[in-house]
Design a protein around this motif. Structure first.
Motif, short mmCIF file in Angstrom:
data_model
loop_
_atom_site.label_atom_id
_atom_site.label_comp_id
_atom_site.label_asym_id
_atom_site.label_seq_id
_atom_site.Cartn_x
_atom_site.Cartn_y
_atom_site.Cartn_z
N LEU A 52 0.82 9.73 -8.30
CA LEU A 52 1.09 9.15 -6.98
C LEU A 52 0.86 7.65 -6.98
N ARG A 53 1.69 6.96 -6.21
CA ARG A 53 1.55 5.53 -6.00
C ARG A 53 1.95 5.24 -4.56
N LEU A 54 1.30 4.26 -3.98
CA LEU A 54 1.61 3.87 -2.61
C LEU A 54 3.08 3.47 -2.49
N ALA A 55 3.59 2.72 -3.44
CA ALA A 55 4.99 2.27 -3.39
C ALA A 55 5.94 3.46 -3.39
N PHE A 56 5.62 4.50 -4.13
CA PHE A 56 6.46 5.71 -4.15
C PHE A 56 6.48 6.36 -2.77
N LEU A 57 5.31 6.50 -2.15
CA LEU A 57 5.24 7.14 -0.84
C LEU A 57 6.01 6.36 0.21
N LYS A 62 12.30 6.72 5.76
CA LYS A 62 12.64 5.46 6.42
C LYS A 62 11.64 5.17 7.54
N GLY A 63 11.32 3.90 7.72
CA GLY A 63 10.46 3.49 8.83
C GLY A 63 8.98 3.67 8.60
N ASN A 64 8.59 4.13 7.41
CA ASN A 64 7.17 4.32 7.10
C ASN A 64 6.78 3.34 6.01
N GLY A 65 6.41 2.13 6.42
CA GLY A 65 6.05 1.09 5.48
C GLY A 65 4.63 1.22 4.97
N ARG A 66 4.24 0.21 4.23
CA ARG A 66 2.93 0.17 3.58
C ARG A 66 1.78 0.36 4.56
N ASP A 67 1.79 -0.34 5.68
CA ASP A 67 0.69 -0.22 6.65
C ASP A 67 0.62 1.17 7.26
N PHE A 68 1.78 1.74 7.57
CA PHE A 68 1.84 3.09 8.14
C PHE A 68 1.24 4.10 7.15
N ILE A 69 1.70 4.04 5.89
CA ILE A 69 1.21 4.97 4.87
C ILE A 69 -0.28 4.77 4.64
N ARG A 70 -0.73 3.54 4.55
CA ARG A 70 -2.17 3.28 4.34
C ARG A 70 -3.02 3.84 5.48
N ALA A 71 -2.54 3.70 6.71
CA ALA A 71 -3.29 4.24 7.85
C ALA A 71 -3.37 5.76 7.78
N ARG A 72 -2.30 6.42 7.39
CA ARG A 72 -2.32 7.87 7.26
C ARG A 72 -3.21 8.29 6.09
N MET A 73 -3.18 7.52 5.01
CA MET A 73 -4.05 7.81 3.87
C MET A 73 -5.51 7.68 4.27
N ALA A 74 -5.85 6.66 5.03
CA ALA A 74 -7.23 6.48 5.50
C ALA A 74 -7.66 7.68 6.34
N GLU A 75 -6.76 8.15 7.16
CA GLU A 75 -7.03 9.33 7.99
C GLU A 75 -7.31 10.55 7.11
N LEU A 76 -6.51 10.73 6.06
CA LEU A 76 -6.68 11.87 5.15
C LEU A 76 -7.96 11.73 4.34
N GLU A 77 -8.30 10.50 3.95
CA GLU A 77 -9.56 10.28 3.23
C GLU A 77 -10.75 10.62 4.11
N LYS A 78 -10.73 10.16 5.35
CA LYS A 78 -11.82 10.41 6.28
C LYS A 78 -12.01 11.91 6.51
N ALA A 79 -10.91 12.65 6.57
CA ALA A 79 -10.97 14.09 6.82
C ALA A 79 -11.28 14.89 5.54
N GLY A 80 -11.27 14.23 4.38
CA GLY A 80 -11.62 14.91 3.13
C GLY A 80 -10.47 15.52 2.36
N TYR A 81 -9.24 15.18 2.70
CA TYR A 81 -8.07 15.73 2.01
C TYR A 81 -7.58 14.83 0.88
N LEU A 82 -7.99 13.60 0.86
CA LEU A 82 -7.54 12.63 -0.13
C LEU A 82 -8.74 11.84 -0.63
N ARG A 83 -8.77 11.65 -1.94
CA ARG A 83 -9.82 10.82 -2.53
C ARG A 83 -9.14 9.89 -3.53
#
Length: 128
Positions: A52-57, A62-83
């Motif tokens: 996985l890479r941020l650029a790939f995601l 369409k319409g889901n840029g770097r900031d959008f993906i990073r915010a969702r990733m932070a949400e998943l990290e906080k909930a324990g689904y992503l490390r």
């Protein structure tokens, strides 16, 4: 509309391949938004050894840029689904980034920063 459609508004179809099974607890987890659930579902459908890479995601919808993906990733990290772990070599230089994704919060198999001898998965040798 047939009578069955009125009584059964949720339509399901038998699958014979090319599908992903998810735990209902994940789907019902109110700590994450529908957007984060969608991103997590997308990541979980990938092969276990996918790098996985941020650029790939960013490129997947369409319409889901770097900031959008990073915010969702932070949400998943906080909930324990992503490390995401940044690994360093013996001289303290950044060597790689390890992405770990799970459908059960905080349930990690394989690599751990506390046990670096285990083979990591979803490891980017160079990347984000």
């Amino acid at each position: 509309m047939s009578r069955g459609d009125i009584h059964n508004p949720i339509q399901r179809f038998r699958k014979h391949g090319n599908f992903t099974v998810l735990d209902n607890d994940l789907i019902r987890d109110k700590r994450i938004t529908f957007q984060a659930l969608g991103l997590l579902t997308f990541m979980l459908h990938l092969p276990p050894d996918f790098q996985l890479r941020l650029a790939f995601l960013e490129k997947q919808r369409k319409g889901n840029g770097r900031d959008f993906i990073r915010a969702r990733m932070a949400e998943l990290e906080k909930a324990g689904y992503l490390r995401i772990t940044r690994l360093k070599d013996g001289q303290g230089r950044w060597r790689a980034t390890l992405w770990q994704v799970t459908e059960v919060p905080d349930q990690w198999h394989g690599y751990s920063p506390d046990n670096p001898d285990l083979s990591p998965f979803l490891l980017n040798q160079q990347g984000e």
